[in-house]
Design a protein around this motif. Structure first.
Motif, short mmCIF file in Angstrom:
data_model
loop_
_atom_site.label_atom_id
_atom_site.label_comp_id
_atom_site.label_asym_id
_atom_site.label_seq_id
_atom_site.Cartn_x
_atom_site.Cartn_y
_atom_site.Cartn_z
N PRO A 104 0.85 -1.21 0.00
CA PRO A 104 0.00 0.00 0.00
C PRO A 104 0.87 1.25 0.00
O PRO A 104 1.96 1.27 0.59
CB PRO A 104 -0.80 -0.12 1.28
CG PRO A 104 -0.10 -1.11 2.13
CD PRO A 104 0.73 -1.96 1.22
N GLU A 105 0.44 2.25 -0.70
CA GLU A 105 1.16 3.50 -0.78
C GLU A 105 0.50 4.51 0.16
O GLU A 105 -0.72 4.58 0.24
CB GLU A 105 1.15 4.05 -2.20
CG GLU A 105 1.81 3.10 -3.20
CD GLU A 105 1.66 3.57 -4.64
OE1 GLU A 105 1.04 4.63 -4.88
OE2 GLU A 105 2.16 2.85 -5.52
N SER A 106 1.31 5.27 0.86
CA SER A 106 0.75 6.29 1.73
C SER A 106 0.72 7.62 0.98
O SER A 106 1.63 7.92 0.20
CB SER A 106 1.55 6.43 3.01
OG SER A 106 2.89 6.75 2.71
N TYR A 107 -0.30 8.38 1.23
CA TYR A 107 -0.45 9.66 0.53
C TYR A 107 -0.12 10.80 1.41
O TYR A 107 -0.24 10.97 2.50
CB TYR A 107 -1.89 9.81 0.01
CG TYR A 107 -2.18 8.82 -1.10
CD1 TYR A 107 -1.80 9.08 -2.41
CD2 TYR A 107 -2.82 7.63 -0.83
CE1 TYR A 107 -2.07 8.18 -3.41
CE2 TYR A 107 -3.09 6.71 -1.84
CZ TYR A 107 -2.72 7.00 -3.12
OH TYR A 107 -2.99 6.12 -4.12
#
Length: 82
Positions: free
Chosen positions: A79-82
């Motif tokens: 998952p990528e954090s924004y």
């Protein structure tokens, strides 16, 4: 397409099967020479149909497995954090 070559043992087994088929199912006896001509005829005239079907089936399996691999790879994404 390259000509199919069979080993001596394979050819002998095919000849035996053809001779048995003619004897058991058609009540006719054919010699080994005639059976070999029949094998050559089937290989030349019908073989491409079976070969092409095998290629088609292999392509289908390959596509299914490639799709599965795609899903597995997708599951590995972080998952990528924004």
């Amino acid at each position: 397409m390259k000509e199919t070559r069979f080993s001596k043992d394979q050819k002998e087994r095919m000849v035996s099967k053809i001779k048995s088929y003619f004897h058991d199912e058609l009540d006719q006896d054919i010699g080994g020479f005639e059976a070999e001509f029949l094998i050559d005829f089937f290989a030349r005239e019908l073989g491409p149909y079976f070969y092409n079907r095998g290629i088609f089936d292999a392509q289908q399996i390959f596509n299914e497995k490639a799709e599965e691999v795609g899903y597995v790879i997708q599951e590995l994404e972080q998952p990528e954090s924004y």
